[in-house]
Structures are given as structure tokens and as C-alpha cells.
Design an enzyme around this catalytic site. Structure first.
Site, PDB file in Angstrom:
ATOM      1  N   PRO A  13      32.036  38.948  34.005  1.00  0.00           N
ATOM      2  CA  PRO A  13      31.838  40.049  33.052  1.00  0.00           C
ATOM      3  C   PRO A  13      33.039  40.979  33.103  1.00  0.00           C
ATOM      4  O   PRO A  13      33.419  41.441  34.179  1.00  0.00           O
ATOM      5  CB  PRO A  13      30.563  40.739  33.570  1.00  0.00           C
ATOM      6  CG  PRO A  13      30.484  40.372  35.014  1.00  0.00           C
ATOM      7  CD  PRO A  13      31.135  39.041  35.171  1.00  0.00           C
ATOM      8  N   CYS A  96      31.770  47.322  40.216  1.00  0.00           N
ATOM      9  CA  CYS A  96      32.730  48.050  39.390  1.00  0.00           C
ATOM     10  C   CYS A  96      33.138  49.355  40.072  1.00  0.00           C
ATOM     11  O   CYS A  96      32.278  50.150  40.464  1.00  0.00           O
ATOM     12  CB  CYS A  96      32.136  48.346  38.022  1.00  0.00           C
ATOM     13  SG  CYS A  96      33.295  49.204  36.924  1.00  0.00           S
ATOM     14  N   HIS A 167      32.885  39.345  44.947  1.00  0.00           N
ATOM     15  CA  HIS A 167      34.310  39.588  44.727  1.00  0.00           C
ATOM     16  C   HIS A 167      34.918  39.837  46.098  1.00  0.00           C
ATOM     17  O   HIS A 167      34.569  40.805  46.772  1.00  0.00           O
ATOM     18  CB  HIS A 167      34.501  40.804  43.820  1.00  0.00           C
ATOM     19  CG  HIS A 167      35.920  41.047  43.420  1.00  0.00           C
ATOM     20  ND1 HIS A 167      36.268  41.622  42.224  1.00  0.00           N
ATOM     21  CD2 HIS A 167      37.098  40.792  44.053  1.00  0.00           C
ATOM     22  CE1 HIS A 167      37.586  41.717  42.141  1.00  0.00           C
ATOM     23  NE2 HIS A 167      38.102  41.218  43.254  1.00  0.00           N
ATOM     24  N   GLY A 230      37.857  35.422  36.267  1.00  0.00           N
ATOM     25  CA  GLY A 230      37.907  36.545  35.349  1.00  0.00           C
ATOM     26  C   GLY A 230      39.102  36.520  34.428  1.00  0.00           C
ATOM     27  O   GLY A 230      39.110  35.828  33.406  1.00  0.00           O
ATOM     28  N   ARG A 231      40.145  37.261  34.794  1.00  0.00           N
ATOM     29  CA  ARG A 231      41.270  37.469  33.873  1.00  0.00           C
ATOM     30  C   ARG A 231      41.946  36.190  33.416  1.00  0.00           C
ATOM     31  O   ARG A 231      42.355  36.077  32.261  1.00  0.00           O
ATOM     32  CB  ARG A 231      42.298  38.400  34.535  1.00  0.00           C
ATOM     33  CG  ARG A 231      41.854  39.864  34.562  1.00  0.00           C
ATOM     34  CD  ARG A 231      42.759  40.693  35.458  1.00  0.00           C
ATOM     35  NE  ARG A 231      42.549  40.365  36.871  1.00  0.00           N
ATOM     36  CZ  ARG A 231      43.349  40.772  37.848  1.00  0.00           C
ATOM     37  NH1 ARG A 231      44.422  41.492  37.557  1.00  0.00           N
ATOM     38  NH2 ARG A 231      43.084  40.463  39.099  1.00  0.00           N
TER      39      ARG A 231
END
Length: 330
Positions: A13, A96, A167, A230-231
Site C-alpha cells: 500500500p 507509516c 517492513h 513497494g516502489r
């Protein structure tokens, strides 16, 4: 295929990136990878009535809704809304590090309050009939991850959580920006692997700094249950997802980034007829041809042309036709 199998590879996400248009394109590239929404805050859904944030395309399944919040009752209500909307999983954000998220007392700051996270997860599970999962960090600030992460996982397991994504970095809540928190804190993949040994029945996906399918395969071969990218999945979607179904899921299929663009054209036309701007969709397509001859011209054509008056699917088709031909990838 069970959801735990789809979770062998997932796309993280990412705020402002993994919206419904991005996810639709990712689904065209991989039929099997698990997709996640951007974080949606429970207060926005419950207090703000922003149920439009739950919109998605039926083609996106399997797709998970990520929620942000720290109030068990509010998260329970939000989870129920997500389940009613048809999401396959509800995920709680405990990772986050942004100031805005901290001010709402959720995200990575919740690593300091595992008992509260457990209460939130328990309430979410009781309110919905879909799996509730957690995405977390290994710790925050001056915490010792070797000490706090096992306790954190033990508490969420006791609350009924069976799947987590870790993470493999600390989050520094003061002194580092969200962008810096994605790069500067050192990665500790070994700690995540030790958590799998410590909690063998917990489905653990690893996240952070993973950019290739080769890396993903290595983590899976080493005994982890899943890998979240992710990225790299956003900036080079074809490189990451194009061969994923064959290599991660054992499902052979032949496609190409050109075919993905052609399949996007009717979707673009349909969304534009609803008032969506072309740029809102094509901004997610810029990296489709990364590393290929013509990739720069592709990006420039879409970046410069998608916001001009009257631009539509024809612009995308013209940009595609201007690319040098390439062979399909299995």
C-alpha cells in the site's frame, strides 16, 4: 487459490500511488499477486462518511483494504464497511511514520502500544468475516527490535491475527521524513527471518528494499511465506510483476507491456466517461516500458499530453504505436 497463496507476492500500500487505477493496471500484469489499497483512515469512513474511498474495480480481486486508526470501536466499524464492500482482507497500518499519521495516534507510533494494537485487531476480527492482518515495522526510535518485535507479534497472534507483513526497518518518528524512513534506517532481514523461526505458524511476509523477483524468490526459498514489494512494483511494474505469475505462482501466461496498454484503453474510456481525468490514470503507466528503447518518449508523451484539453485514449494509443516493437515475455 487461497489468499495466503496470493500473499506469496504482494504490492505494498502506497499513499498517492496504489489507487484503483494503479491497481487495475497491476492486475492486468499479474493475475495472482495480492494488491493493497492506499491507507484509508477509519475516522474518514466512520466519522466523515467517506465511503467513496472504498471504491474499487471488481477485476482487482484479490485486493486488501488497508486501514489506519487506533480506536478499536472505530476500526471495527471501518472493517465492517470494508468487508461489506467486498474486500478480501482488512489490513491495519502499524508502519507509516508520517507526522500526519502520528498526530492521529496510528501508524508506526503504535509499535509502542502492542496491547492497543491487539485490542484493535480483536475488534476488527469480531466485526468482519474476512482475514484481519497487520503491516508493521521492526520497531521505532530507540526501541530494541530484538526485544519489542517478538512481544508485538505475540500480542497480535493472541488477538487472532494469522498473517503479518514486516517492513524490515525501524521508523524514526522524529528527525526523519517519511521518504528518509524508507531508505536511511538499516534493513534487518535476519531479524524478520528469526521471527519466522520463533513463530512458525504465523504467515510472515517481508517488506523493505526489495526490488526484483530474484530477491523475492530468495526470501521464499529461505522459508518466509511472502514478499511485499513497494516502489519497484510502481516504478518498474513490468519488471517486477510481468513474470511473477510464472515464477512465483507457477501459472504460465504470455503477455507484454504493449498488451497491458491495449487492455487499459477501454478502462480509460470508461473512467473518463465518469469524469476521471486522463492524467489520473496514465500517471501510473509511466514506468511500464522502463529500460526499453522508447521509454523516455513514452513517459514524455503521457506526462506532457495527458493534462491537455481533449486528451483521451487516442493519446495513449499514439504513444504506444510510436514505441519500437519488442518480443513478448512469458
Amino acid at each position: 487459490m487461497q489468499l495466503t497463496q496470493h500473499a506469496r507476492l504482494s504490492v505494498a500500500p502506497m499513499m498517492d500511488w496504489t489507487d484503483r487505477h494503479c491497481r487495475y493496471m497491476h492486475r492486468l500484469i499479474s493475475r495472482q499477486a495480492l494488491l493493497y489499497t492506499e491507507m484509508v483512515t477509519a475516522p474518514a469512513l466512520v466519522r466523515g462518511g467517506a465511503v467513496h474511498l472504498l471504491q474499487y474495480n471488481a477485476e482487482e480481486h484479490p485486493v486488501a483494504l488497508q486501514l489506519g486508526g487506533s480506536d478499536p470501536r472505530e476500526l471495527a466499524l471501518a472493517a465492517r464497511l470494508g468487508a461489506q464492500a467486498g474486500y478480501d482482507e482488512i489490513n491495519l497500518n502499524v508502519g507509516c511514520p508520517s507526522d500526519r499519521v502520528q498526530s492521529g495516534t496510528f501508524g508506526a507510533v503504535l509499535m509502542r502500544e502492542p496491547a492497543l494494537v491487539a485490542r484493535c485487531c480483536r475488534a476488527m476480527r469480531e466485526a468482519s468475516d474476512v482475514p484481519v492482518t497487520v503491516k508493521c515495522r521492526i520497531g521505532v526510535d530507540d526501541q530494541m527490535p530484538e526485544e519489542v518485535l517478538p512481544e508485538f507479534l505475540a500480542q497480535v497472534i493472541a488477538a487472532g491475527v494469522e498473517r503479518v507483513t514486516i517492513h524490515a526497518r525501524k521508523a524514526w518518528l522524529k528527525g526523519l521524513s517519511p521518504k528518509e524512513n524508507r531508505d536511511i534506517p538499516p534493513l534487518d532481514y535476519e531479524l524478520v527471518s528469526r521471527m519466522k523461526m520463533l513463530f512458525p505458524h504465523l504467515h510472515i511476509s517481508i517488506n523493505g528494499g526489495i526490488t526484483t523477483l530474484e530477491q523475492a524468490e530468495a526470501f521464499l526459498d529461505a522459508g518466509l511465506d511472502g514478499v511485499m514489494i513497494g516502489r519497484a512494483a510502481y516504478h518498474t511494474p513490468w519488471d517486477v510483476l510481468g513474470a511473477a505469475d510464472a515464477r512465483i505462482f507457477g501459472e504460465q501466461r504470455v503477455s507484454s507491456p504493449e498488451e497491458v496498454v491495449r487492455e487499459m484503453l477501454p478502462y480509460i474510456e470508461a473512467r473518463m466517461s465518469e469524469g476521471v481525468r486522463l492524467h489520473a490514470i496514465t500517471r501510473h503507466m509511466l514506468g511500464l516500458f522502463a529500460g526499453r528503447p522508447g521509454a523516455r518518449a513514452w513517459r514524455r508523451t503521457l506526462s506532457e499530453g495527458a493534462s491537455t484539453p481533449g486528451a483521451g485514449p487516442d493519446l495513449v494509443e499514439a504513444a504506444l504505436n510510436a514505441l519500437p516493437p519488442s518480443r513478448s515475455v512469458a
